[in-house]
Enzyme design. Structure first.
Site, PDB file in Angstrom:
ATOM      1  CD  GLN A 218      47.365  34.988  43.793  1.00 19.54           C
ATOM      2  OE1 GLN A 218      46.684  35.970  43.491  1.00 19.54           O
ATOM      3  NE2 GLN A 218      47.050  34.198  44.803  1.00 19.54           N
ATOM      4  CD  GLU A 265      43.605  23.104  45.572  1.00 20.08           C
ATOM      5  OE1 GLU A 265      42.499  23.105  44.993  1.00 20.08           O
ATOM      6  OE2 GLU A 265      44.015  24.077  46.264  1.00 20.08           O
ATOM      7  CG  ASP A 306      45.581  32.152  48.994  1.00 16.20           C
ATOM      8  OD1 ASP A 306      44.728  33.043  49.145  1.00 16.20           O
ATOM      9  OD2 ASP A 306      46.217  32.002  47.933  1.00 16.20           O
ATOM     10  CB  CYS A 333      40.678  37.633  47.495  1.00 16.96           C
ATOM     11  SG  CYS A 333      39.496  36.275  47.520  1.00 16.96           S
TER      12      CYS A 333
END
Length: 374
Positions: A218, A265, A306, A333
């Site tokens: 981030q 991931e 996310d 986002c």
């Protein structure tokens, strides 16, 4: 003001005029597309302020420096609600909490281009180079120091002239330099010359996270803790699934509240950092999210997702509908892809919507949406 531009009409055509505020009168020139060029503000809105950065409206980075920060936040909440309604056909009438940030000095990572002996940015929607001669107001103090040091190296004979753009990342102590665009590979001694950390330890309230050169982290140094707290929001249970886990920013805190956490991931560098950072506290799956979910039959108590700007997409949403976790949180986002994904999820109601303003002065909107099975 979504996308950093105001909505106007020129000869009956709807156009987007950058760097304007609602209610202003302007002179603008329409192009072939929807974007117009601002020529002059003929009647300013009472909210308009002087932008502190001399490169504002030129460098392509910031969109809202002409508006007070609280005004920016309020407009982002309106935009988020409107995107949910227009794109997702979701009539959410509940509150949207807005978590603000210091308006400047927040970025811990920036990408810059190189032209001759100058560093700079590219103007919006173009390849025009805009030189950065001094500090970037949205960048952190250590980041600006690192950019100044890099500017000083550009005139040195040792600087590789084939390097076109680079990224600078900092934890306010160490600095990591990453090549973004280079005509050929850089030698190891370039990074040593730049005092670049090969892998950097980023401290947070939830522990230290190793971040490798190709791993995402981030960018707002002030809101990392708030983002994690908002996303997890007291979730507890037996099993949790962290999708698009990155280096483990959410996985490690989840491990303190759940008996079992699986972190998924796909990126090689991030997956390597994820295993290092969680140190056996979670089960790490190096896999694309859609591939992992296709193999999953059990239903976790809680799922945190996310995704990148493209959102979850049809395949991931279909698998989430199939395994049907009782609670689901999406950290997004992009309001448009968030609204699309929410519209495809079946059997869920929205419990809470929070806007976390990770990108002050820009049009970008970060949102955490908490869902529960109806």
């Amino acid at each position: 003001m979504y996308g950093g531009a105001g909505l106007a009409r020129i000869d009956g055509r709807v156009v987007l005029v950058p760097f304007t505020l609602p209610g202003e009168r302007v002179r603008a020139e329409a192009g072939d597309g929807v974007n117009a060029r601002l020529i002059e503000i003929t009647q300013a809105a009472p909210e308009r302020i002087e932008a502190p950065c001399p490169l504002f409206a030129r460098c392509g980075g910031c969109n809202y420096q002409h508006a007070p920060y609280e005004f920016q936040l309020a407009r982002k909440v309106e935009i988020l609600r409107e995107q949910l309604r227009r794109v997702g056909k979701i009539e959410y009438t509940g509150p949207i909490e807005a978590i603000g940030s210091p308006a400047y000095g927040y970025r811990n990572r920036v990408q810059v281009h190189i032209e001759g002996e100058k560093l700079g940015y590219l103007a919006a929607r173009s390849h025009d180079f805009v030189a950065l001669e001094g500090d970037c107001p949205v960048s952190s103090p250590r980041l600006n120091q690192a950019l100044a040091a890099m500017r000083g190296r550009l005139g040195d004979a040792r600087f590789p002239r084939f390097l076109r753009s680079l990224e600078v990342f900092t934890n306010e102590s160490e600095v990591q330099i990453n090549a973004i665009d280079s005509d050929r590979p850089l030698r190891k001694d370039f990074f040593e010359w730049c005092d670049s950390a090969a892998a950097m330890e980023y401290p947070t309230d939830f522990g230290n996270f190793r971040v490798g050169p190709r791993s995402f982290f981030q960018v707002n140094r002030f809101l990392i803790g708030k983002l994690v707290e908002t996303a997890i929001a007291g979730a507890t249970g037996q099993t949790a699934l962290d999708l698009y886990a990155g280096v483990g920013l959410f996985s490690l805190p989840l491990a303190k509240s759940f008996a079992s956490v699986i972190a998924v991931e796909a990126g090689g560098s991030a997956a390597h950092d994820l295993e290092h950072n969680t140190a056996g506290a979670v089960r790490c799956e190096h896999s694309r999210v859609e591939d992992y979910l296709a193999r999953t039959e059990s239903t976790p108590d809680f799922v945190l997702a996310d995704p990148p700007r493209a959102g979850l997409g049809k395949e991931v949403v279909a698998h989430l509908n199939r395994i049907a976790p009782q609670r689901l949180t999406i950290v997004s986002c992009d309001p448009a892809t968030l609204a699309r994904d929410l519209a495809m999820l079946k059997g869920y109601s929205i419990e809470r919507v929070t806007l976390i303003d990770l990108f002050p002065q820009t049009y970008h909107i970060e949102t955490a949406v908490h869902l529960a099975r109806s």
